[in-house]
Design a protein around this motif. Structure first.
Motif, PDB file in Angstrom:
ATOM      1  N   PRO A   1       0.172  -3.956  -7.745  1.00  0.00           N
ATOM      2  CA  PRO A   1      -0.538  -5.213  -8.076  1.00  0.00           C
ATOM      3  C   PRO A   1       0.258  -6.455  -7.665  1.00  0.00           C
ATOM      4  CG  PRO A   1      -0.312  -3.780 -10.002  1.00  0.00           C
ATOM      5  CD  PRO A   1       0.492  -3.168  -8.930  1.00  0.00           C
TER       6      PRO A   1
ATOM      7  N   SER B   1      -7.057   6.073  -5.455  1.00  0.00           N
ATOM      8  CA  SER B   1      -8.190   6.875  -5.000  1.00  0.00           C
ATOM      9  C   SER B   1      -7.664   8.125  -4.303  1.00  0.00           C
ATOM     10  CB  SER B   1      -9.078   6.074  -4.039  1.00  0.00           C
ATOM     11  OG  SER B   1      -8.351   5.719  -2.873  1.00  0.00           O
TER      12      SER B   1
ATOM     13  N   ALA C   1      -2.937   4.083  -3.140  1.00  0.00           N
ATOM     14  CA  ALA C   1      -2.756   3.187  -4.284  1.00  0.00           C
ATOM     15  C   ALA C   1      -2.139   1.878  -3.803  1.00  0.00           C
ATOM     16  CB  ALA C   1      -1.870   3.836  -5.342  1.00  0.00           C
ATOM     17  N   ARG C   2      -2.180   0.860  -4.668  1.00  0.00           N
ATOM     18  CA  ARG C   2      -1.584  -0.434  -4.355  1.00  0.00           C
ATOM     19  C   ARG C   2      -0.699  -0.916  -5.511  1.00  0.00           C
ATOM     20  NH1 ARG C   2      -3.405  -3.718  -0.182  1.00  0.00           N
ATOM     21  NH2 ARG C   2      -5.171  -2.875   1.006  1.00  0.00           N
TER      22      ARG C   2
ATOM     23  N   ARG D   1      -2.205   0.487  -8.926  1.00  0.00           N
ATOM     24  CA  ARG D   1      -3.619   0.265  -9.203  1.00  0.00           C
ATOM     25  C   ARG D   1      -4.453   0.703  -7.997  1.00  0.00           C
ATOM     26  NH1 ARG D   1      -1.555   0.233 -13.268  1.00  0.00           N
ATOM     27  NH2 ARG D   1      -1.496  -1.370 -14.898  1.00  0.00           N
ATOM     28  N   ALA D   2      -5.771   0.674  -8.162  1.00  0.00           N
ATOM     29  CA  ALA D   2      -6.725   1.046  -7.107  1.00  0.00           C
ATOM     30  C   ALA D   2      -6.407   2.429  -6.552  1.00  0.00           C
ATOM     31  CB  ALA D   2      -6.727   0.008  -5.992  1.00  0.00           C
TER      32      ALA D   2
ATOM     33  N   ARG E   1       0.824  -1.191   0.000  1.00  0.00           N
ATOM     34  CA  ARG E   1       0.000   0.000   0.000  1.00  0.00           C
ATOM     35  C   ARG E   1       0.868   1.254   0.000  1.00  0.00           C
ATOM     36  NH1 ARG E   1      -0.525  -3.285   4.155  1.00  0.00           N
ATOM     37  NH2 ARG E   1      -0.314  -1.707   5.759  1.00  0.00           N
TER      38      ARG E   1
END
Length: 258
Positions: free
Chosen positions: A258, A189, A255-256, A186-187, A135
């Motif tokens: 992958p 926000s 964000a992460r 990814r992810a 993360r």
């Protein structure tokens, strides 16, 4: 870039424990969501307040690395965390992280990316160091959201332009999501955290900025000292008259890998 010398570090040591900066720190902590046993990086750890919070959360089986380029800030951080066996502080830069590949469960950086002329190298290093699923939390102001009342708006605009000179990027939150995606994250926000005051609170963000901006304008000879101090004095007078208004929005990007 603003130089965090011994005097500046002392100012920030007090200000960073105020209500507004604590809110920002808590927002980054919550977004990172540390767990027992996590190995974490606090990038641009400053005086170690967030590092200490993270060390409590990861416990004795975890570890937090605090990295900062300022020896004066690191001295404060080490003193704050002197009894924490799960914390290490190193002097260093984001473009060359002292971390093995795929070694971190999470990384956080609070009001640091505004000092990077190119955000891609530190993002690439963070991507390398994070484990798959790791993360990343980056918190920064978007200075285009700044609204600050003054009866002398031209002087206020000039002071804000002077302050911009210590930044490499004044709109990090607007640029960051695309750069994170480009870097493989990814992810992604983004969550806003607004600060709006009609009082000049001693422990507030506005009071801290007044002190730092006045000192910066004087030290860099960007504004005559009497004029800079008059700018600061006006804000005190507006506050006493019940006419103070300040608003600025901080954004937390998550964000992460992958």
């Amino acid at each position: 870039m603003l130089q965090f010398d011994e005097d500046t570090a002392r100012v920030l040591e007090d200000a960073y424990q105020g209500a507004d900066v604590t809110r920002r720190r808590c927002a980054s902590f919550d977004a990172l969501s540390p767990s027992p046993g996590d190995r974490l990086l606090d990038l641009g750890c400053g005086n170690g307040l967030l590092t200490l919070d993270l060390s409590r959360a990861v416990g004795d089986t975890g570890h937090v690395l605090g990295l900062d380029p300022s020896p004066d800030m690191l001295d404060l951080a080490r003193a704050r965390c002197t009894d924490r066996g799960n914390v290490t502080f190193l002097e260093g830069h984001a473009e060359a992280l002292p971390c093995d590949e795929n070694s971190l469960d999470g990384a956080v950086s609070l009001q640091v990316f505004e000092y990077f002329h190119d955000m891609r190298p530190p993002l690439a290093e963070l991507f390398r160091a994070l484990k798959p699923g790791g993360r990343l939390v980056i918190g920064d102001m978007h200075f285009d959201t700044l609204t600050w009342h003054s009866d002398q708006p031209e002087r206020m605009a000039e002071m804000c332009r002077i302050w911009d000179r210590h930044l490499a990027c004044r709109d990090v939150p607007a640029r960051l999501p695309a750069l994170l995606a480009e870097g493989g994250f990814r992810a992604v926000s983004t969550t806003p955290l607004a600060f709006c005051d009609t009082q000049l609170r001693p422990d507030g963000l506005a009071a801290t900025m007044i002190r730092l901006m006045t000192a910066y304008a004087i030290q860099t000879d960007a504004m005559p000292e009497p004029e800079a101090r008059s700018w600061a004095q006006e804000q005190q007078e507006l506050a006493r008259a019940g006419r103070f208004f300040f608003s600025l929005t901080h954004f937390v990007c998550h964000a992460r890998k992958p």
